[in-house]
Design an enzyme around this catalytic site. Structure first.
Site, mmCIF file in Angstrom:
data_model
loop_
_atom_site.group_PDB
_atom_site.id
_atom_site.type_symbol
_atom_site.label_atom_id
_atom_site.label_comp_id
_atom_site.label_asym_id
_atom_site.label_seq_id
_atom_site.Cartn_x
_atom_site.Cartn_y
_atom_site.Cartn_z
ATOM 1 N N TYR A 95 57.476 57.764 10.148
ATOM 2 C CA TYR A 95 58.296 58.579 10.298
ATOM 3 C C TYR A 95 59.511 58.634 8.922
ATOM 4 O O TYR A 95 60.221 59.473 8.921
ATOM 5 C CB TYR A 95 59.235 58.463 11.526
ATOM 6 N N LYS A 96 59.081 58.013 7.963
ATOM 7 C CA LYS A 96 59.887 57.910 6.539
ATOM 8 C C LYS A 96 58.908 59.007 5.852
ATOM 9 O O LYS A 96 58.900 60.283 5.944
ATOM 10 C CB LYS A 96 60.043 56.651 6.268
ATOM 11 N N ARG A 155 72.701 55.624 -0.581
ATOM 12 C CA ARG A 155 71.154 55.728 -0.553
ATOM 13 C C ARG A 155 70.755 57.225 -0.417
ATOM 14 O O ARG A 155 71.304 57.926 0.286
ATOM 15 C CB ARG A 155 70.762 55.048 0.582
ATOM 16 N N PHE A 205 64.465 43.973 5.378
ATOM 17 C CA PHE A 205 65.026 44.873 6.562
ATOM 18 C C PHE A 205 64.924 43.887 7.685
ATOM 19 O O PHE A 205 64.192 43.013 7.924
ATOM 20 C CB PHE A 205 63.907 46.037 6.876
ATOM 21 N N ASP A 231 54.894 44.794 4.027
ATOM 22 C CA ASP A 231 55.350 45.888 4.871
ATOM 23 C C ASP A 231 55.745 47.279 3.786
ATOM 24 O O ASP A 231 56.367 47.003 2.818
ATOM 25 C CB ASP A 231 56.988 45.388 5.380
HETATM 26 C C1 LIG Z 1 62.221 51.415 8.495
HETATM 27 C C2 LIG Z 1 61.695 50.175 8.682
HETATM 28 C C3 LIG Z 1 61.463 49.253 9.809
HETATM 29 C C4 LIG Z 1 61.524 50.165 10.823
HETATM 30 O O1 LIG Z 1 60.870 49.328 11.991
HETATM 31 P P1 LIG Z 1 60.885 49.993 13.410
HETATM 32 O O2 LIG Z 1 60.156 49.111 14.473
HETATM 33 O O3 LIG Z 1 60.218 51.488 13.360
HETATM 34 O O4 LIG Z 1 62.342 50.357 13.904
HETATM 35 C C5 LIG Z 1 60.723 48.008 9.405
HETATM 36 N N1 LIG Z 1 60.906 47.423 8.555
HETATM 37 C C6 LIG Z 1 61.260 48.122 7.293
HETATM 38 C C7 LIG Z 1 61.228 47.387 5.908
HETATM 39 C C8 LIG Z 1 61.626 49.328 7.177
HETATM 40 O O5 LIG Z 1 62.174 50.104 6.162
#
Ligand SMILES: *Cc1c(COP(=O)(O)O)cnc(C)c1O
Length: 397
Positions: free
Chosen positions: A221-222, A372, A127, A196
């Site tokens: 939040y997921k 997705r 990500f 992560d």
């Molecule tokens: C959703 C997600 C994030 C989000 O990071 P934020 O700081 O909350 O915006 C980071 N890393 C991964 C792998 C994600 O899927």
């Protein structure tokens, strides 16, 4: 009635988590975007109202003690802990995932302890935010960044490895990486690993303690349904907490925060991962959202079993309803390699997703050609799965 509709009804009838859906605010839409923003648990609005009107509006400053605001980061961390296989006292909630990636990665390099360990290995397909922060962390710590694909990680490890940043589940393909084996490989090389968990926590067992993970971060939040921008969390294994040297040493992680001392002296334990004043409104919305996990029969194992059944059934329905060759799944077939989403490669994916959403099937589009679909077992049913695949077939035809 088609054979798949009958199958969906049978699966639905045998679904022990089917009743949990009633604890969420949902309508007739098939919501397959909970891996981006989880749906609203019905208990949240009332709790937020109480926090705002009574705790803030009436108790005001007293709430830092009387309403438990000050200790919320550790308390809520302990609520998340069992979902990721961690004993209490190792997780704090606060800040965004991006900020926690920074804290964890720089602290990991500091723990790895110099003497020739000058490389940060990062998943090249990560990500974006993780990659950007890893690059900055490398520059700040005098390390070289080595971006490699996850299958190349074992071969990239060695005497120079300081820290390794990996994703448990790939956000684009839904591939589940082998956390136990990769953690063991990093340790064998003498490095410190940061996982992560954004796309795995709340969807499948993680086993942080069992597998000896050093540091981990994730968003809430997921699959944890904490609400837009709800605070992330940071796990620091108990045995490493004394050596956790935060690059963001704020007053909230000071041993004596109200001593207002000029010199920094870190507190013991997980709260060493705190920085500044927590975002109480979001944090307490998250706390209310976690109540759904207290229900009878709701466990991360039950969620995982249903998640695999949902994604299996979706792949089967897609194969039956969508014209051959129109889509190609980039999500692994093997259960051991699959998270809780299905990603389908498709031409005109952006346009296809737009038309799916118009017809009440909400997934998302990831550049350049991926549809997705995220499956949150707490509120997605087998009937939803059948309908989503059927509508996808209609839209593509
Ligand atoms: C959703 C997600 C994030 C989000 O990071 P934020 O700081 O909350 O915006 C980071 N890393 C991964 C792998 C994600 O899927």
């Amino acid at each position: 009635m088609s054979e798949l509709v009958v199958r969906a009804e049978k699966l639905e009838a045998g679904d022990e988590l089917a009743g949990v859906r009633a604890q969420f605010v949902l309508d007739g839409v098939v919501y397959l975007d909970g891996n981006s923003l989880g749906a609203l648990p019905a208990s949240v609005p009332g709790r937020v109202e109480d926090v705002v009107r009574r705790q803030w509006g009436e108790l005001r400053i007293r709430s830092w003690d009387e309403s438990g605001w000050w200790t919320a980061p550790e308390r809520i961390g302990d609520r998340i802990a069992p979902l990721v296989g961690a004993a209490a006292g190792q997780i704090v909630v606060g800040d965004s995932t991006s900020v926690n990636v920074f804290k964890a990665l720089v602290a990991a390099v500091r723990m790895a302890g110099g003497s020739g360990r000058d490389e940060i290995v990062v998943d090249a397909t990560t990500f974006p935010t993780d990659g950007y922060i890893a690059e900055s962390a490398a520059r700040m710590t005098g390390c070289t960044l080595r971006p490699v694909t996850p299958d190349q990680v074992p071969g990239a490890l060695g005497e120079r490895t300081a820290a390794v940043l990996l994703n448990h589940v790939d956000y684009r393909t839904g591939r589940l990486h082998d956390l136990p084996a990769l953690t063991a490989a990093v340790h064998a090389a003498g490095g410190v690993v940061v996982w992560d968990l954004c796309h795995s926590a709340g969807a499948l067992p993680v086993g942080l303690d069992e597998h000896g993970v050093d540091l981990a971060v994730g968003c809430t939040y997921k699959y944890l349904n904490g609400g837009p921008g709800s605070p992330a969390y940071l796990y620091v294994r108990a045995g490493l907490q004394d050596r956790f040297d935060s690059p963001l040493p704020g007053w909230n992680s000071h041993v004596e925060p109200f001593g207002m001392r000029p010199g920094y002296e870190p507190a013991a334990g997980a709260l060493r991962g705190r920085v500044g004043t927590p975002d109480i409104l979001s944090m307490l919305a998250l706390e209310a959202a976690l109540d759904v996990w207290d229900g009878a029969g709701v466990s991360i194992e039950a969620v995982r079993a249903k998640s695999l059944a949902l994604t299996d059934f979706f792949l089967e329905c897609v194969a039956s309803y969508v014209p051959a060759g129109a889509v190609e799944s980039v999500t692994p077939v093997a259960h051991a390699e699959r998270g809780s989403q299905v990603a389908l490669r498709c031409s005109d994916a952006g346009d296809v997703m737009k038309r799916l959403i118009e017809r009440g099937v909400v997934g998302d589009f990831r550049h350049p050609d991926v549809l997705r679909f995220g499956f949150t077992p707490l509120y997605v049913g087998f009937g939803d799965v059948e309908r989503a695949a059927r509508v996808l077939g209609d839209v593509i035809r």
